[in-house]
Design an enzyme around this catalytic site. Structure first.
Site, PDB file in Angstrom:
ATOM      1  CE  LYS A   1     -60.623  31.656 -45.212  1.00 52.07           C
ATOM      2  NZ  LYS A   1     -60.894  30.809 -46.483  1.00 52.07           N
TER       3      LYS A   1
ATOM      4  CE1 TYR B   1     -58.927  25.837 -44.424  1.00 54.11           C
ATOM      5  CE2 TYR B   1     -57.158  26.836 -43.682  1.00 54.11           C
ATOM      6  CZ  TYR B   1     -58.380  26.983 -44.148  1.00 54.11           C
ATOM      7  OH  TYR B   1     -58.681  28.174 -44.538  1.00 54.11           O
TER       8      TYR B   1
ATOM      9  CG  ASN C   1     -61.999  32.215 -49.605  1.00 59.34           C
ATOM     10  OD1 ASN C   1     -61.566  32.166 -48.450  1.00 59.34           O
ATOM     11  ND2 ASN C   1     -62.082  31.054 -50.212  1.00 59.34           N
TER      12      ASN C   1
ATOM     13  CG  HIS D   1     -63.975  28.973 -42.448  1.00 53.83           C
ATOM     14  ND1 HIS D   1     -64.073  27.776 -43.159  1.00 53.83           N
ATOM     15  CD2 HIS D   1     -64.180  28.651 -41.321  1.00 53.83           C
ATOM     16  CE1 HIS D   1     -64.203  26.693 -42.644  1.00 53.83           C
ATOM     17  NE2 HIS D   1     -64.511  27.187 -41.539  1.00 53.83           N
TER      18      HIS D   1
ATOM     19  CD  GLU E   1     -65.115  24.724 -39.056  1.00 53.49           C
ATOM     20  OE1 GLU E   1     -65.563  25.766 -39.259  1.00 53.49           O
ATOM     21  OE2 GLU E   1     -64.695  23.964 -40.073  1.00 53.49           O
TER      22      GLU E   1
END
Length: 133
Positions: free
Chosen positions: A10, A50, A113, A116, A127
């Site tokens: 990310k 998302y 975080n 993913h 995805e």
């Protein structure tokens, strides 16, 4: 069983020059990189990624975060790749993630975080189609 899974490194990790450190963890644990690209995600792609969170109050923050700067998208392959990658990544909250997981080592917060990973074969397939066509 050999599986393919999708991983995002990310924006917070890319901004902090952690790409190599994270890739080393996957490769050191026997996972093979099949495809990889550094991109700036469009709003449309982030919203598709998302989509399951669309009605949640934090959806716009997720999209903003994923589109704020470049990220790395990769496909990893290996025995039980989906569960192994998720184990290597640790829990979503870096503060509650087991020691020496990627999120414990590099994650900043629940919202930043670092990585993913797909949570199932169905998610991995969906995805991969979003990010790689």
């Amino acid at each position: 069983m050999t599986e393919k899974t999708l991983v995002l490194i990310k924006p917070d990790a890319v901004e902090r020059n952690l790409i190599g450190n994270i890739l080393i963890e996957y490769e050191r644990n026997g996972l093979k990189i099949l495809d990889m690209k550094l991109i700036k995600a469009s709003i449309e792609v982030a919203e598709k990624h998302y989509a399951e969170h669309k009605e949640k109050p934090f959806f716009s923050r997720l999209v903003s975060y994923l589109t704020r700067s470049p990220l790395v998208v990769l496909i990893l392959e290996g025995e039980n790749a989906i569960s192994r990658v998720r184990s290597l990544n640790g829990t979503t909250d870096p503060g509650k993630s087991p020691d020496n997981t990627i999120r414990a080592l590099y994650g900043l917060s629940l919202s930043e975080n670092t990585v993913h990973a797909s949570d199932s074969q169905e998610s991995a397939d969906r995805e991969r189609a979003i990010w790689f066509g």
